[in-house]
Design an enzyme around this catalytic site. Sequence first.
Site, PDB file in Angstrom:
ATOM      1  N   HIS A 193      18.532 -13.316   6.647  1.00  0.00           N
ATOM      2  CA  HIS A 193      18.722 -12.479   7.500  1.00  0.00           C
ATOM      3  C   HIS A 193      17.693 -13.908   7.738  1.00  0.00           C
ATOM      4  O   HIS A 193      16.916 -12.930   8.429  1.00  0.00           O
ATOM      5  CB  HIS A 193      18.350 -11.051   7.471  1.00  0.00           C
ATOM      6  CG  HIS A 193      17.808 -10.346   8.830  1.00  0.00           C
ATOM      7  ND1 HIS A 193      18.560 -10.726   9.835  1.00  0.00           N
ATOM      8  CD2 HIS A 193      16.686 -10.072   9.446  1.00  0.00           C
ATOM      9  CE1 HIS A 193      19.378 -10.499  10.943  1.00  0.00           C
ATOM     10  NE2 HIS A 193      17.801  -9.554  10.878  1.00  0.00           N
TER      11      HIS A 193
ATOM     12  N   SER B 174       0.586  -1.357  -0.305  1.00  0.00           N
ATOM     13  CA  SER B 174       0.156   0.035  -0.198  1.00  0.00           C
ATOM     14  C   SER B 174       0.863   1.522   0.286  1.00  0.00           C
ATOM     15  O   SER B 174       0.352   2.514  -0.695  1.00  0.00           O
ATOM     16  CB  SER B 174      -0.956   0.109   1.010  1.00  0.00           C
ATOM     17  OG  SER B 174      -0.438   0.224   2.236  1.00  0.00           O
TER      18      SER B 174
ATOM     19  N   THR C 142      14.075  -5.649  18.962  1.00  0.00           N
ATOM     20  CA  THR C 142      15.695  -4.988  18.659  1.00  0.00           C
ATOM     21  C   THR C 142      15.652  -4.235  17.960  1.00  0.00           C
ATOM     22  O   THR C 142      14.262  -3.722  17.210  1.00  0.00           O
ATOM     23  CB  THR C 142      16.424  -6.573  17.592  1.00  0.00           C
ATOM     24  OG1 THR C 142      15.469  -6.676  16.742  1.00  0.00           O
ATOM     25  CG2 THR C 142      16.561  -7.856  18.260  1.00  0.00           C
TER      26      THR C 142
ATOM     27  N   ALA D 208      14.563  -2.296   6.197  1.00  0.00           N
ATOM     28  CA  ALA D 208      14.945  -2.608   7.592  1.00  0.00           C
ATOM     29  C   ALA D 208      13.930  -3.807   8.196  1.00  0.00           C
ATOM     30  O   ALA D 208      13.959  -4.614   9.082  1.00  0.00           O
ATOM     31  CB  ALA D 208      15.230  -2.350   8.259  1.00  0.00           C
TER      32      ALA D 208
END
EC number: 1.1.1.27
Length: 311
Positions: A177, A103, A230, A120
């Site tokens: 990751h 969106s 985190t 990120a």
Amino acid sequence: MKPRKVMIIGAGNVGSAAAHAFVNQKFVEELILVDLNKERVEGNRKDLADAAAFMSGKMDISVREASDCADVDIAVITVTAGPLKEGQTRLDELRSTSRIVASIVPEMMKGGFKGIFLIATNPCDIITYQVWKLSGLPREQVLGTGVWLDTTRLRRLLAEKLDIAAQSIDAFILGEHGDSQFPVWSHSSIYGKPVNEYSMEKLGESLDLKLIGETARDTGFEIYHQKGCTEYGIAGTIVEICRHIFSGSQRALTVSCVLDGEYGQTGLAIGVPAVLSQNGVKEIISLKLNEQEQQAFDHSAAVIKENIKSI
């Protein structure tokens, strides 16, 4: 000189920590915050403006809509669907986050965005690939934080074991990751020597490299379970990547890049060493992996591709 402008999309824990890190390190002239929670993001803006007042020089901190982005150099995406609710799976989380990203990005492109996307948001590699597909930008302009934080953790763990500076260590983690990441010990060295050769000389014993790699991988999960999120480590990662882009340092960091044949893979984004410049990813470094490492890379790529299918 043209003012350097960074937009942070998502003013939650990670976005707020990154914004504070930008204020403290003071290498951008304008910081732009975007969030659906207008009251919270305005509070963040005021709080950050107070922090910036203690620093030398001037930094403009503002709140905008994501679509007001034509003048932005780097757009950092930190949005999230929030913590899992009871009965939800990680796949549910991925789909919810993917919908939010779907969106935002088209509206930014309609708004004239021509800069660099830095992702990120987790799962980082999958969302990085989605942003690239949605944006239509060259792959050089879309990258994720990838395994740079994991790589930095690996170097920190080795440095602590050997009582040396982490900057003296050349060691990399590649891949997702996530769970399928892996250290590339065949290309790791300390002062030009293989890691365990140096360890034998200094400590008289080899390090447990398998355990160190697993610890680097699992530290993020441990932090999450201990404090609920985190934020500081990934904030530092975001700021460092942006610094290298703005400075045109041409330093290689292990970030999530869209591959087009490198490492024998296409149709995904994954953590690999990449040289960064003011235009984003200047070059992907193709390391010659040994057989075990190539198998690990292919497995990690397969995990990412399977998740890409779900969105």
